[in-house]
Each structure stands twice: as C-alpha cells, then as structure tokens.
Design a protein around this motif. Structure first.
Motif, mmCIF file in Angstrom:
data_model
loop_
_atom_site.group_PDB
_atom_site.id
_atom_site.type_symbol
_atom_site.label_atom_id
_atom_site.label_comp_id
_atom_site.label_asym_id
_atom_site.label_seq_id
_atom_site.Cartn_x
_atom_site.Cartn_y
_atom_site.Cartn_z
ATOM 1 N N GLU A 46 -7.565 11.856 -5.717
ATOM 2 C CA GLU A 46 -7.092 10.384 -6.135
ATOM 3 C C GLU A 46 -7.023 9.596 -5.066
ATOM 4 O O GLU A 46 -7.163 8.552 -4.592
ATOM 5 C CB GLU A 46 -6.299 10.394 -7.213
ATOM 6 N N LEU A 47 -6.144 10.679 -3.853
ATOM 7 C CA LEU A 47 -5.707 9.663 -2.612
ATOM 8 C C LEU A 47 -7.149 9.399 -1.795
ATOM 9 O O LEU A 47 -7.061 8.227 -1.400
ATOM 10 C CB LEU A 47 -4.806 10.651 -1.954
ATOM 11 N N LEU A 56 -12.033 3.580 -1.655
ATOM 12 C CA LEU A 56 -11.957 2.086 -2.255
ATOM 13 C C LEU A 56 -11.434 0.976 -1.617
ATOM 14 O O LEU A 56 -11.999 -0.184 -1.879
ATOM 15 C CB LEU A 56 -11.326 2.349 -3.891
ATOM 16 N N ASN A 57 -10.268 1.032 -1.040
ATOM 17 C CA ASN A 57 -9.705 0.071 -0.473
ATOM 18 C C ASN A 57 -9.945 0.146 1.067
ATOM 19 O O ASN A 57 -9.261 -0.853 1.883
ATOM 20 C CB ASN A 57 -8.168 0.219 -0.550
ATOM 21 N N ASP A 74 -10.195 8.839 -3.072
ATOM 22 C CA ASP A 74 -10.736 7.753 -3.606
ATOM 23 C C ASP A 74 -10.135 6.391 -3.459
ATOM 24 O O ASP A 74 -10.640 5.511 -3.157
ATOM 25 C CB ASP A 74 -10.598 8.074 -5.207
ATOM 26 N N PHE A 75 -8.616 6.484 -3.490
ATOM 27 C CA PHE A 75 -7.852 5.062 -3.334
ATOM 28 C C PHE A 75 -8.245 4.460 -1.728
ATOM 29 O O PHE A 75 -8.468 3.344 -1.692
ATOM 30 C CB PHE A 75 -6.509 5.548 -3.384
ATOM 31 N N LEU A 126 0.793 9.449 -4.845
ATOM 32 C CA LEU A 126 -0.345 10.445 -4.712
ATOM 33 C C LEU A 126 0.111 11.574 -3.773
ATOM 34 O O LEU A 126 -0.255 12.571 -3.800
ATOM 35 C CB LEU A 126 -1.549 9.584 -4.446
ATOM 36 N N TYR A 173 0.963 -1.032 -0.149
ATOM 37 C CA TYR A 173 0.083 -0.143 0.016
ATOM 38 C C TYR A 173 0.723 1.340 -0.177
ATOM 39 O O TYR A 173 0.460 2.294 -0.500
ATOM 40 C CB TYR A 173 -0.940 0.074 1.187
ATOM 41 N N GLN A 204 2.079 2.132 -3.348
ATOM 42 C CA GLN A 204 0.984 3.044 -4.178
ATOM 43 C C GLN A 204 0.579 4.394 -3.759
ATOM 44 O O GLN A 204 -0.060 5.023 -4.430
ATOM 45 C CB GLN A 204 -0.301 1.864 -4.072
ATOM 46 N N LEU A 205 0.983 4.395 -2.336
ATOM 47 C CA LEU A 205 0.397 5.789 -1.775
ATOM 48 C C LEU A 205 1.216 6.872 -2.059
ATOM 49 O O LEU A 205 0.739 7.999 -2.324
ATOM 50 C CB LEU A 205 -0.002 5.612 -0.203
ATOM 51 N N LEU A 255 -3.880 -0.393 5.440
ATOM 52 C CA LEU A 255 -3.735 0.812 4.615
ATOM 53 C C LEU A 255 -3.860 1.958 5.425
ATOM 54 O O LEU A 255 -2.828 2.703 4.977
ATOM 55 C CB LEU A 255 -5.125 0.730 3.757
#
Length: 273
Positions: free
Chosen positions: A22-23, A29-30, A25-26, A14, A7, A10-11, A42
């Motif tokens: 977008e952060l 979503l997770n 939203d991510f 952003l 994670y 991926q973070l 996360l």
C-alpha cells in the motif's frame, strides 16, 4: 500545515504496520510522474517518517534496499515507478544515523551505485541522501567522500560536488575548506582527461555541477576560494576556464566580491585561448 507534514501523517500508519504494498501504491499515485517535477515534498516526508521511527527493522531495511535497486531496465522512460527508487535512495541517507555500522557501509555502497544510474532523478536522489548525512554528521559524510573520490567515476564525483554545495552545512569553515580541497582534486583530475572522455554524459554533468558549486564554496571562504579560482584560471585547459568563468558570473560572487572577481577575470582573460 505544510504539504510535507500532511504527507507524513498519511505515510506513518503505512510504515508502522509495514504495509509496503500500500505504501508503494501511495507513493506512485502521488508521485506527480510522468511530468517535469517529481513530488519532492512527498519524498522528503517519506524520509522524515523513517528518520522519526529511529528503528529500522529487517523488513523495512530489505524493502528499502530492494526499492533502491530498481533499475532503469525495470522501469520504462518517465515511468511512475521511477519514483520508488528516488524515494528509497534519498531516504537511505535520511536513516544513516539510525542504523549500525554494517548498514551504514551498505548505505554508502547503495548510494555509490545509484550515483552511476542512467536516470537523472535517481542521481539527484543520491545528492539529497548525502545531504541528509551531512546535516546529521558532516564527518561521516567526509569519510564517505574520501572513500569514493580517488577511484570515483565522473558521476560519483558529480554526486559529491552536488551534495557539498548545500548551504546549511557550509557555515562551518572546516567544512568549506574540505569542499575546496575536494574541488581542487577533481579539477586536477579533469585536466588529465582526453577529448573522448570529455564528450561523455558523466563529464557533461560533472562540469555543469562544478560551474555553480565552486561559487557556493567561495562565497563562504572568499580568501581561500578566490586563491583557488585564480590558480585554476591560469591553467591552459578550455573546460577548466569555462568552469571558472561560469562561477565568476554567479550573483553570489559578482554582487559581493566585485574586486576579487575582477582580479580572477584578468587572469582568466589573459590566459583564455
């Protein structure tokens, strides 16, 4: 590679490019919400990434403040968006060591406000955030707790107790003695509460926290800890006695300190009305 590290990979982009839409939203979503268990890996990875930056610019700071202030009225029950204040609140503790004294004061204020939130997940985020601070600088955490404790609500006191029952910071004897001191003060104040206050949610969750946390402290400082338990076992207060009895039943005490546990039980049962 752990999920937490995955994670983080991926973070980071952003966060670096300040793409907070977008952060958000991510994270949502997770989040694993709605459901019984939010995505803690996360949330921790989010705090890890912010700590690793070592620089919290104004945009990121304002974003975290705004997310931490998302209220229960702004989200429906078990809303996915509840994960955003959860992440922000615990991450504020994570960045505590990275910000100046003015921002540190603001972090303390935001955590204190969140400790009184009606959502249990947000309250848990406060305990996690305070644990981040403890691990970095226990004396800084002490200062926060001392500032909250005298006039603190029952929920604020529960946050303190939950944060202190954190084994990584209890290998230092001075830290444990501070925990016992805080515990004693909270127990003393509980004896003055009337029946109506004891029916509240704040009392319920504080009592539940005390029913396990004291055993965590006592296991680390048994001489001082069992003396405290023996003292409070003598009090003519049904809730206090239940708190002591619950801690005596925890395996961390019952398996290792059977003689001391028996001594306190004798006092407790001799006075339990």
């Amino acid at each position: 590679m752990s999920k937490r590290n995955e994670y983080a990979i991926q973070l980071k982009p952003l966060i670096i490019k300040s793409d907070f839409g977008e952060l958000e939203d991510f994270l949502i979503l997770n989040s694993n919400l709605p459901g019984p268990r939010a995505n803690l890996e996360l949330a921790y990875a989010f705090a890890d990434c912010l700590r690793d930056t070592q620089y919290i610019d104004d945009i990121l700071w304002k974003t975290l403040n705004g997310w931490a202030k998302i209220t229960a009225e702004d989200t429906s029950r078990d809303s996915l968006k509840e994960f955003i204040p959860f992440c922000a609140v615990q991450a504020l503790g994570g960045i505590f060591s990275c910000v100046d004294s003015k921002k540190k004061e603001k972090v303390s204020e935001l955590l204190q406000a969140a400790a009184n939130d009606s959502r249990w997940r947000v309250r848990e985020a406060v305990a996690i955030g305070l644990q981040w601070i403890e691990e970095e600088d226990f004396r800084a955490a002490e200062s926060i707790f001392n500032k909250w404790i005298d006039d603190g609500s029952l929920l604020e006191r529960r946050a303190i107790i939950a944060a202190l029952a954190h084994p990584p910071v209890l290998n230092n004897k001075d830290n444990v003695l501070f925990c016992l001191k805080i515990t004693e003060g909270i127990l003393a104040d509980l004896t003055n509460l009337n029946r109506e206050v004891r029916k509240t949610e704040g009392f319920r969750v504080l009592k539940k926290g005390l029913e396990y946390a004291i055993s965590v402290f006592v296991a680390k400082a048994p001489n001082e800890g069992f003396e405290l338990m023996k003292k409070w076992a003598q009090k003519n207060d049904h809730d206090i006695k239940k708190i002591i009895k619950s801690n005596l039943g925890k395996s961390r005490l019952a398996k290792k300190f059977d003689k001391q546990v028996h001594e306190v039980l004798v006092v407790l049962t001799g006075n339990f009305a």
